[in-house]
Write a protein that holds these residues in place. Sequence first.
Motif, PDB file in Angstrom:
ATOM      1  N   VAL A 153      18.000   0.992  44.256  1.00  0.00           N
ATOM      2  CA  VAL A 153      17.078   1.792  45.738  1.00  0.00           C
ATOM      3  C   VAL A 153      18.140   2.929  45.658  1.00  0.00           C
ATOM      4  O   VAL A 153      17.749   3.749  46.073  1.00  0.00           O
ATOM      5  N   ARG A 154      19.376   3.045  45.592  1.00  0.00           N
ATOM      6  CA  ARG A 154      20.191   4.081  46.024  1.00  0.00           C
ATOM      7  C   ARG A 154      19.399   5.159  44.761  1.00  0.00           C
ATOM      8  O   ARG A 154      20.098   6.596  45.377  1.00  0.00           O
ATOM      9  N   ARG A 155      19.593   4.513  43.906  1.00  0.00           N
ATOM     10  CA  ARG A 155      19.408   5.604  42.414  1.00  0.00           C
ATOM     11  C   ARG A 155      18.071   6.803  43.121  1.00  0.00           C
ATOM     12  O   ARG A 155      17.432   7.629  42.735  1.00  0.00           O
ATOM     13  N   ASN A 156      16.830   5.748  43.782  1.00  0.00           N
ATOM     14  CA  ASN A 156      15.154   6.097  43.547  1.00  0.00           C
ATOM     15  C   ASN A 156      15.508   6.724  45.347  1.00  0.00           C
ATOM     16  O   ASN A 156      15.530   7.733  45.214  1.00  0.00           O
ATOM     17  N   VAL A 157      17.175   6.566  46.313  1.00  0.00           N
ATOM     18  CA  VAL A 157      16.152   7.457  47.406  1.00  0.00           C
ATOM     19  C   VAL A 157      16.884   9.398  47.072  1.00  0.00           C
ATOM     20  O   VAL A 157      16.932  10.009  47.281  1.00  0.00           O
ATOM     21  N   LEU A 158      18.139   9.278  45.586  1.00  0.00           N
ATOM     22  CA  LEU A 158      18.987  10.523  45.569  1.00  0.00           C
ATOM     23  C   LEU A 158      18.202  10.719  44.542  1.00  0.00           C
ATOM     24  O   LEU A 158      19.141  12.151  43.757  1.00  0.00           O
ATOM     25  N   LEU A 159      17.007  10.687  44.414  1.00  0.00           N
ATOM     26  CA  LEU A 159      15.939  11.946  43.021  1.00  0.00           C
ATOM     27  C   LEU A 159      16.000  12.573  43.357  1.00  0.00           C
ATOM     28  O   LEU A 159      16.026  13.662  42.299  1.00  0.00           O
ATOM     29  N   SER A 160      16.127  13.555  44.871  1.00  0.00           N
ATOM     30  CA  SER A 160      16.286  14.184  44.973  1.00  0.00           C
ATOM     31  C   SER A 160      18.001  15.342  44.834  1.00  0.00           C
ATOM     32  O   SER A 160      17.670  16.381  45.480  1.00  0.00           O
ATOM     33  N   HIS A 161      18.621  14.261  44.525  1.00  0.00           N
ATOM     34  CA  HIS A 161      19.748  14.987  44.729  1.00  0.00           C
ATOM     35  C   HIS A 161      20.085  15.321  46.446  1.00  0.00           C
ATOM     36  O   HIS A 161      20.274  16.617  46.871  1.00  0.00           O
ATOM     37  N   LEU A 200       9.294   6.081  50.851  1.00  0.00           N
ATOM     38  CA  LEU A 200       9.638   6.631  52.709  1.00  0.00           C
ATOM     39  C   LEU A 200      11.059   7.050  52.823  1.00  0.00           C
ATOM     40  O   LEU A 200      10.691   8.621  53.271  1.00  0.00           O
ATOM     41  N   ALA A 201      11.342   6.435  52.566  1.00  0.00           N
ATOM     42  CA  ALA A 201      12.964   7.277  52.429  1.00  0.00           C
ATOM     43  C   ALA A 201      13.336   8.597  51.728  1.00  0.00           C
ATOM     44  O   ALA A 201      13.574   8.923  52.090  1.00  0.00           O
ATOM     45  N   ARG A 202      12.676   8.084  50.657  1.00  0.00           N
ATOM     46  CA  ARG A 202      13.297   9.065  49.758  1.00  0.00           C
ATOM     47  C   ARG A 202      12.449  10.093  50.301  1.00  0.00           C
ATOM     48  O   ARG A 202      13.096  11.471  48.757  1.00  0.00           O
ATOM     49  N   ALA A 203      11.196  10.039  50.300  1.00  0.00           N
ATOM     50  CA  ALA A 203      10.485  11.100  51.081  1.00  0.00           C
ATOM     51  C   ALA A 203      11.250  12.330  52.029  1.00  0.00           C
ATOM     52  O   ALA A 203      10.923  13.105  51.891  1.00  0.00           O
ATOM     53  N   ILE A 204      11.670  11.386  52.410  1.00  0.00           N
ATOM     54  CA  ILE A 204      12.201  11.954  54.318  1.00  0.00           C
ATOM     55  C   ILE A 204      13.647  12.815  53.641  1.00  0.00           C
ATOM     56  O   ILE A 204      13.830  13.363  53.750  1.00  0.00           O
ATOM     57  N   ALA A 205      14.735  12.086  52.659  1.00  0.00           N
ATOM     58  CA  ALA A 205      15.998  11.979  52.611  1.00  0.00           C
ATOM     59  C   ALA A 205      15.870  13.331  51.583  1.00  0.00           C
ATOM     60  O   ALA A 205      16.344  14.364  51.145  1.00  0.00           O
ATOM     61  N   SER A 206      14.381  14.416  50.844  1.00  0.00           N
ATOM     62  CA  SER A 206      13.921  15.637  50.329  1.00  0.00           C
ATOM     63  C   SER A 206      13.717  16.554  51.551  1.00  0.00           C
ATOM     64  O   SER A 206      13.502  17.140  50.448  1.00  0.00           O
ATOM     65  N   ALA A 207      14.099  16.072  52.708  1.00  0.00           N
ATOM     66  CA  ALA A 207      13.875  17.117  53.623  1.00  0.00           C
ATOM     67  C   ALA A 207      12.311  18.092  53.309  1.00  0.00           C
ATOM     68  O   ALA A 207      12.203  19.308  53.504  1.00  0.00           O
ATOM     69  N   PRO A 208      12.205  17.670  52.888  1.00  0.00           N
ATOM     70  CA  PRO A 208      10.319  18.389  53.045  1.00  0.00           C
ATOM     71  C   PRO A 208       9.795  19.149  53.940  1.00  0.00           C
ATOM     72  O   PRO A 208       9.628  18.749  54.909  1.00  0.00           O
ATOM     73  N   GLU A 209       8.887  20.659  53.570  1.00  0.00           N
ATOM     74  CA  GLU A 209       8.514  21.233  55.143  1.00  0.00           C
ATOM     75  C   GLU A 209       7.333  20.671  55.353  1.00  0.00           C
ATOM     76  O   GLU A 209       6.757  20.250  56.534  1.00  0.00           O
ATOM     77  N   ILE A 210       6.226  20.197  54.110  1.00  0.00           N
ATOM     78  CA  ILE A 210       5.281  18.877  54.890  1.00  0.00           C
ATOM     79  C   ILE A 210       5.123  17.758  53.611  1.00  0.00           C
ATOM     80  O   ILE A 210       5.627  17.479  52.485  1.00  0.00           O
ATOM     81  N   LEU A 211       5.230  17.125  54.282  1.00  0.00           N
ATOM     82  CA  LEU A 211       4.757  15.432  54.112  1.00  0.00           C
ATOM     83  C   LEU A 211       3.669  15.316  53.325  1.00  0.00           C
ATOM     84  O   LEU A 211       3.190  15.009  54.330  1.00  0.00           O
ATOM     85  N   LEU A 212       3.096  14.337  53.016  1.00  0.00           N
ATOM     86  CA  LEU A 212       1.520  14.114  52.838  1.00  0.00           C
ATOM     87  C   LEU A 212       1.725  12.216  52.636  1.00  0.00           C
ATOM     88  O   LEU A 212       2.123  12.537  51.925  1.00  0.00           O
ATOM     89  N   VAL A 213       1.479  11.812  53.283  1.00  0.00           N
ATOM     90  CA  VAL A 213       1.236  10.456  52.580  1.00  0.00           C
ATOM     91  C   VAL A 213       0.189   9.431  53.085  1.00  0.00           C
ATOM     92  O   VAL A 213      -0.504  10.056  53.643  1.00  0.00           O
ATOM     93  N   ASP A 214       0.019   9.083  52.071  1.00  0.00           N
ATOM     94  CA  ASP A 214      -1.750   8.280  51.736  1.00  0.00           C
ATOM     95  C   ASP A 214      -1.234   7.115  52.427  1.00  0.00           C
ATOM     96  O   ASP A 214       0.257   5.949  51.307  1.00  0.00           O
ATOM     97  N   LEU A 234       8.111  12.317  40.782  1.00  0.00           N
ATOM     98  CA  LEU A 234       9.131  13.832  39.854  1.00  0.00           C
ATOM     99  C   LEU A 234       8.550  14.978  40.361  1.00  0.00           C
ATOM    100  O   LEU A 234       9.527  15.790  40.962  1.00  0.00           O
ATOM    101  N   ILE A 235       7.790  14.531  39.847  1.00  0.00           N
ATOM    102  CA  ILE A 235       7.196  16.808  40.191  1.00  0.00           C
ATOM    103  C   ILE A 235       7.466  16.869  41.772  1.00  0.00           C
ATOM    104  O   ILE A 235       7.469  17.830  42.229  1.00  0.00           O
ATOM    105  N   THR A 236       6.483  15.997  42.300  1.00  0.00           N
ATOM    106  CA  THR A 236       6.313  16.229  43.999  1.00  0.00           C
ATOM    107  C   THR A 236       7.479  16.065  44.505  1.00  0.00           C
ATOM    108  O   THR A 236       8.045  16.477  45.783  1.00  0.00           O
ATOM    109  N   HIS A 237       9.050  15.817  44.033  1.00  0.00           N
ATOM    110  CA  HIS A 237      10.303  15.496  44.457  1.00  0.00           C
ATOM    111  C   HIS A 237      11.376  16.254  44.378  1.00  0.00           C
ATOM    112  O   HIS A 237      12.721  16.875  44.214  1.00  0.00           O
ATOM    113  N   GLY A 238      10.228  17.858  43.186  1.00  0.00           N
ATOM    114  CA  GLY A 238      11.246  19.010  43.117  1.00  0.00           C
ATOM    115  C   GLY A 238      12.231  18.490  41.468  1.00  0.00           C
ATOM    116  O   GLY A 238      12.535  19.238  41.432  1.00  0.00           O
ATOM    117  N   VAL A 239      12.299  17.523  40.782  1.00  0.00           N
ATOM    118  CA  VAL A 239      12.928  17.493  39.443  1.00  0.00           C
ATOM    119  C   VAL A 239      11.709  18.197  38.529  1.00  0.00           C
ATOM    120  O   VAL A 239      11.184  18.383  38.629  1.00  0.00           O
TER     121      VAL A 239
END
Lengths: 199, 225
Positions: free
Chosen positions: A91-99, A135-149, B131-136
């Motif tokens: 899970v950590r590797r996934n949430v760390l996707l966007s560093h 959702l945590a992964r998306a929030i962690a990347s601090a987006p300006e726009i969050l688009l959730v389906d 990956l794209i959407t997370h800026g990788v």
Amino acid sequence: MNDNGHALLQTCGLTVGYAGGTPIRIADFALTKGAVWHLTGPNGSGKTALLKTLAGLLRPIAGRIERRHRGAAHGGAVYVHSVPYLFAGSVRRNVLLSHPSRDRLESAADVFGLTPLLDRDAATLSHGEQRRVALARAIASAPEILLVDEPEGGLDDDALAAWRTCMAQAVDAGDTALVVASHRPVEFEGIRVTEVRLA
Amino acid sequence: MFAETGRALALIAHRDPEVWQIVGVSLGVSLSAVTAAVALGLPVTYTLARSGSRAASIGMWLAHSVAALPTVVVGLSLYFLLSASGPLGWTRLLYTRTAMAAGQFVLALPLVVAVVLGALRRLAPSARETLITHGVSPARQMVWLLWEVRLAVTSGVFLAFSRAFTELGSALILGGNIRGATRTLTTYVALEYNRGDDARAIALGLILLAVAVAANSLMHVFSER
């Protein structure tokens, strides 16, 4: 759908859709910081296509999107799939996707109750847990726009409350604009939600 | 037959230096070919997978077609290129290990491409979109997605190695079976068989078999993880 203010993105003559599918014309609009939109409409009305187009994952069939952030392909927008994809590993590797920073990682994990699951293999998670990770992964990347389906499918009451609290905080702080496509009501305490219906 | 097999096992047990030198040449040539095939094949495959279904489909057809080529055809084609009167004759690579590795590279590359491309095409589109959407970055996207299909990458690598290590036609034509230089297990087995030294042919065949089985066992271990 027209808004004024500090637009994060603005559309002009936008038509969205998939190759070979029905093109869907979208009225011009501007998305500003702190805005919360709820996209509704029947299946095939273009909700997902619009979200993906705004995220830069789908090319507009016609028209254009002017973004404040021109450099990044995703324009500061993060899209969360209705069926999220989790990568092999923890899970950590996934949430760390966007560093994200350590603080952001811990905060996002904490909000969605993922702290005890951080070192667990993502493949062993339940559907609801997978959605929380996405959702945590998306929030962690601090987006300006969050688009959730369809964010609410598979979430239990606690996760749903966490998702609403987290988004309310981010939107309230003026950091994030949120666009949610859902068949269910979208409510955030103390925050005005603009409903946009696609035919 | 039993007597020959006994003599063959004795040859292996006595560690005949020539035999082990040949094992070294075989492994060196095949590992070089497979390393080059992987180094070129993975980025090419990833690019094909990203280039839309038509390009990927053509790439898959091409990979399957080249994979089906007989090894002697690959050897002959390169022979005409590398022979003194050929367009690459000036390189003087014919009858060298480099020429043999080039032949095995041509045999190994399509296997890597076909196996990995098939896996990348089956991967959910949402993987790359995430990956794209997370800026990788594009380079990191390739690493993440190839990691997602690592079982296929492992299979492709070991299949390519098996094909390269056990082929005869290309190694014989491009290497010339020169003692101490380009003699490999397969070319030596063929030579000893022709000379009627069955024990030596069996010994080398057993080593060839052992390496091939070891490679496939390794692949099995990796894929079960």
